[in-house]
Design a protein around this motif. Sequence first.
Motif, PDB file in Angstrom:
ATOM      1  N   UNK A 412      13.616  63.199  49.502  1.00 46.83           N
ATOM      2  CA  UNK A 412      13.256  64.195  48.499  1.00 46.83           C
ATOM      3  C   UNK A 412      12.020  63.744  47.734  1.00 46.83           C
ATOM      4  N   UNK A 413      11.208  64.729  47.339  1.00 48.74           N
ATOM      5  CA  UNK A 413      10.027  64.465  46.536  1.00 48.74           C
ATOM      6  C   UNK A 413      10.362  64.618  45.055  1.00 48.74           C
ATOM      7  N   UNK A 414       9.586  63.997  44.165  1.00 54.24           N
ATOM      8  CA  UNK A 414       9.861  64.127  42.719  1.00 54.24           C
ATOM      9  C   UNK A 414       9.781  65.567  42.223  1.00 54.24           C
ATOM     10  N   UNK A 415       8.947  66.403  42.860  1.00 55.92           N
ATOM     11  CA  UNK A 415       8.804  67.783  42.407  1.00 55.92           C
ATOM     12  C   UNK A 415       9.844  68.716  43.016  1.00 55.92           C
ATOM     13  N   UNK A 416      10.824  68.185  43.752  1.00 53.38           N
ATOM     14  CA  UNK A 416      11.857  69.018  44.350  1.00 53.38           C
ATOM     15  C   UNK A 416      11.665  69.309  45.809  1.00 53.38           C
ATOM     16  N   UNK A 417      10.509  68.978  46.388  1.00 55.15           N
ATOM     17  CA  UNK A 417      10.274  69.184  47.811  1.00 55.15           C
ATOM     18  C   UNK A 417      10.914  68.100  48.655  1.00 55.15           C
ATOM     19  N   UNK A 418      10.638  68.157  49.956  1.00 61.80           N
ATOM     20  CA  UNK A 418      11.144  67.146  50.886  1.00 61.80           C
ATOM     21  C   UNK A 418      10.010  66.676  51.787  1.00 61.80           C
ATOM     22  N   UNK A 419      10.151  65.445  52.296  1.00 62.40           N
ATOM     23  CA  UNK A 419       9.121  64.882  53.162  1.00 62.40           C
ATOM     24  C   UNK A 419       9.755  64.351  54.435  1.00 62.40           C
ATOM     25  N   UNK A 420       8.926  64.287  55.461  1.00 63.09           N
ATOM     26  CA  UNK A 420       9.283  63.659  56.733  1.00 63.09           C
ATOM     27  C   UNK A 420       8.171  62.689  57.067  1.00 63.09           C
ATOM     28  N   UNK A 421       8.525  61.424  57.240  1.00 61.16           N
ATOM     29  CA  UNK A 421       7.526  60.378  57.423  1.00 61.16           C
ATOM     30  C   UNK A 421       7.778  59.634  58.730  1.00 61.16           C
ATOM     31  N   UNK A 422       6.677  59.290  59.425  1.00 58.54           N
ATOM     32  CA  UNK A 422       6.719  58.476  60.643  1.00 58.54           C
ATOM     33  C   UNK A 422       5.790  57.289  60.417  1.00 58.54           C
ATOM     34  N   UNK A 423       6.360  56.078  60.317  1.00 64.03           N
ATOM     35  CA  UNK A 423       5.575  54.868  60.084  1.00 64.03           C
ATOM     36  C   UNK A 423       5.663  53.963  61.301  1.00 64.03           C
ATOM     37  N   UNK A 424       4.546  53.343  61.638  1.00 68.62           N
ATOM     38  CA  UNK A 424       4.530  52.400  62.759  1.00 68.62           C
ATOM     39  C   UNK A 424       3.772  51.158  62.337  1.00 68.62           C
ATOM     40  N   UNK A 425       3.901  50.111  63.148  1.00 74.93           N
ATOM     41  CA  UNK A 425       3.175  48.865  62.890  1.00 74.93           C
ATOM     42  C   UNK A 425       2.117  48.632  63.957  1.00 74.93           C
ATOM     43  N   UNK A 426       1.447  49.736  64.331  1.00 71.19           N
ATOM     44  CA  UNK A 426       0.403  49.664  65.349  1.00 71.19           C
ATOM     45  C   UNK A 426      -0.907  49.126  64.810  1.00 71.19           C
ATOM     46  N   UNK A 427      -1.999  49.340  65.540  1.00 66.18           N
ATOM     47  CA  UNK A 427      -3.302  48.766  65.137  1.00 66.18           C
ATOM     48  C   UNK A 427      -3.902  49.423  63.903  1.00 66.18           C
ATOM     49  N   UNK A 428      -3.472  50.633  63.547  1.00 67.25           N
ATOM     50  CA  UNK A 428      -4.022  51.296  62.365  1.00 67.25           C
ATOM     51  C   UNK A 428      -5.316  52.035  62.655  1.00 67.25           C
ATOM     52  N   UNK A 429      -5.787  52.753  61.656  1.00 65.44           N
ATOM     53  CA  UNK A 429      -7.010  53.558  61.769  1.00 65.44           C
ATOM     54  C   UNK A 429      -7.957  53.153  60.645  1.00 65.44           C
ATOM     55  N   UNK A 430      -9.237  52.942  60.922  1.00 62.64           N
ATOM     56  CA  UNK A 430     -10.195  52.653  59.843  1.00 62.64           C
ATOM     57  C   UNK A 430     -10.248  53.812  58.851  1.00 62.64           C
ATOM     58  N   UNK A 431     -10.453  53.503  57.580  1.00 58.87           N
ATOM     59  CA  UNK A 431     -10.436  54.540  56.540  1.00 58.87           C
ATOM     60  C   UNK A 431     -11.511  55.590  56.748  1.00 58.87           C
ATOM     61  N   UNK A 432     -12.687  55.194  57.253  1.00 62.54           N
ATOM     62  CA  UNK A 432     -13.763  56.160  57.439  1.00 62.54           C
ATOM     63  C   UNK A 432     -13.538  57.077  58.639  1.00 62.54           C
ATOM     64  N   UNK A 433     -12.527  56.777  59.474  1.00 63.79           N
ATOM     65  CA  UNK A 433     -12.274  57.608  60.644  1.00 63.79           C
ATOM     66  C   UNK A 433     -11.089  58.554  60.451  1.00 63.79           C
ATOM     67  N   UNK A 434     -10.404  58.471  59.313  1.00 58.26           N
ATOM     68  CA  UNK A 434      -9.254  59.351  59.082  1.00 58.26           C
ATOM     69  C   UNK A 434      -9.662  60.824  59.059  1.00 58.26           C
ATOM     70  N   UNK A 435     -10.753  61.227  58.367  1.00 56.29           N
ATOM     71  CA  UNK A 435     -11.142  62.646  58.439  1.00 56.29           C
ATOM     72  C   UNK A 435     -11.467  63.095  59.859  1.00 56.29           C
ATOM     73  N   UNK A 436     -11.991  62.181  60.679  1.00 60.30           N
ATOM     74  CA  UNK A 436     -12.340  62.546  62.052  1.00 60.30           C
ATOM     75  C   UNK A 436     -11.103  62.805  62.893  1.00 60.30           C
ATOM     76  N   UNK A 437     -10.073  61.951  62.766  1.00 60.82           N
ATOM     77  CA  UNK A 437      -8.884  62.115  63.610  1.00 60.82           C
ATOM     78  C   UNK A 437      -8.072  63.338  63.192  1.00 60.82           C
ATOM     79  N   UNK A 438      -8.292  63.851  61.971  1.00 59.87           N
ATOM     80  CA  UNK A 438      -7.577  65.042  61.541  1.00 59.87           C
ATOM     81  C   UNK A 438      -8.218  66.322  62.063  1.00 59.87           C
ATOM     82  N   UNK A 439      -9.417  66.216  62.636  1.00 62.84           N
ATOM     83  CA  UNK A 439     -10.075  67.382  63.207  1.00 62.84           C
ATOM     84  C   UNK A 439      -9.610  67.603  64.646  1.00 62.84           C
ATOM     85  N   UNK A 440      -9.810  68.829  65.126  1.00 60.80           N
ATOM     86  CA  UNK A 440      -9.445  69.144  66.509  1.00 60.80           C
ATOM     87  C   UNK A 440     -10.304  68.334  67.476  1.00 60.80           C
TER      88      UNK A 440
END
Length: 536
Positions: A412-440
């Motif tokens: 549950x979220x503090x504002x009353x919503x709910x979340x679903x999270x998937x966490x892994x311990x893989x190699x990770x993504x550089x911070x400057x490439x996060x906007x790129x991977x979110x694009x088609x």
Amino acid sequence: MSTSSIPEEVVRRHSRREARARAFSDLQATRARLAAGTSLKPEFEYELLTMFARNELGASVTMPALYALFAIACMFWAPPAEAIIWLITVITAKVVLLDQCRRFLTIPQSKVNVRLWRRRLILLELLSGLALACFALVGVRETLQAPTEMVFSSHVFIFATLIVVLAIRTMFAATIPAILYAGTVPMTIAVVFRLLLLGNVFYLALATMAIGIHLYFLFLSRGMRATTLSMLEYRTEKDALIAELEEQKSVSDEARRRAEAANMAKSRFLATMSHELRTPLNAILGFSEVMKEEMFGAMNNPQYREYAGNIHESGTHLLHLINEILDLTRIESGRYELHEAPLRLTDITDECHRLLKLRADGKGIEVIEETDPDLPLVWADLKALRQVCLNLMSNALKFTPKGGRIILSVGAMPDGGQFLSVRDNGPGIPADEIPKVLQAFGQGTLAHQTAEGGAGLGLAIVQNLMELHGGALNLQSELRKGTDATVILPGYRVLQAMVPLQPLGQETHRLKGIARTRPARLRPGHPGAGGTAAVG
């Protein structure tokens, strides 16, 4: 010409075109200033003449009334006939000037000869100034023979009249120096001449003061003219900026329209081609599966059986890619419809875990579920959220190395919503490439080195599906520490149980084993609003 040199050549050609346009514009402005006989821009000269004409018309009643007061006052030391003749003369000159000012304002700007009208108004103002100057000559002989008190009072009044005239003409004609000189210099000369005729030191001082006051008003007129010109320049720059903004807005609107049309054409093309590809692809998958399973007899050569398996795997991958493209095009074109119903996020994570368990076990990856079974239901599309969870888990399985760990969390979220999270311990993504991977079709550089093949559509589909639900995708990652992908459903999609209408044990109708619920904080007009859902 090489491809790399084309942009530079286009830029140089565009800059040369702009330079020629500026030179031509400057040449036209210079020619216009020379034709107008002034250093100002023609439009500025026209504006200054317009201000003068409007000022004159605005005082078309008050100025003749003021002249009438002057004439009445001078009758105390001058013959009434001279005062009346002067009044008629000065009002006639003023009427002619007002008539020309009115005609000037009625002519369209494109048809106005600024140079001609400036000369005309200067001449008319000179006539009006000469008529005003005659006021200093009214009753000269009578004043010289009058008593000392009368001489003193009459000349002080004439001196005050000069100051009033200088102030009024400075306000009206300060923006055009030639008109100001024509309207004030004759009056000053006449007053100074009359004061000098008396041959007295006091009147000589008044004459000197008259010249000094005239020079002071001329100095004030220079400041007023500079202020007016600055105002006109700022207004012109503002108008030019507004015109440029309007032009750029029209260009951007046209570019946006073309981009939207191109995007729609792309979506239609991808949807059409995807449908066309699925028909032969289904046949490839079916026949390759028959050959791989040797349904109609064994293959003598085992390499053929391996080839059939490769064909089936490649076809399955291609079919998955086509389905992702179809989903993305439907979402972008607004044709993806949500079929919402009450559901639990924990049920979705359990189902996706079961579907991908063999794949995770094959890589030796441990999948841990951290969920709260007592969370309330949510109002959402089961198929869409299942696809969201599968895409996030598939990405985690691709990037997590053998022996890694994936954690599925629902809470549950503090504002009353709910979340679903998937966490892994893989190699990770550089911070400057996060906007790129979110694009088609966007993929990070590290993903090409460590992950399995993919089209880069998974996260884009997740983000679009969550936006359709009013939620969001939050992607956080750190190199060599893993990635945390969290989807959030807003609070108005969470269903809360209704409180009992009567105290327990006093109900009229008892519903055993069924808890009646209602949607909480659903938006008006929402498909789930106004109904109830059963909590199993």
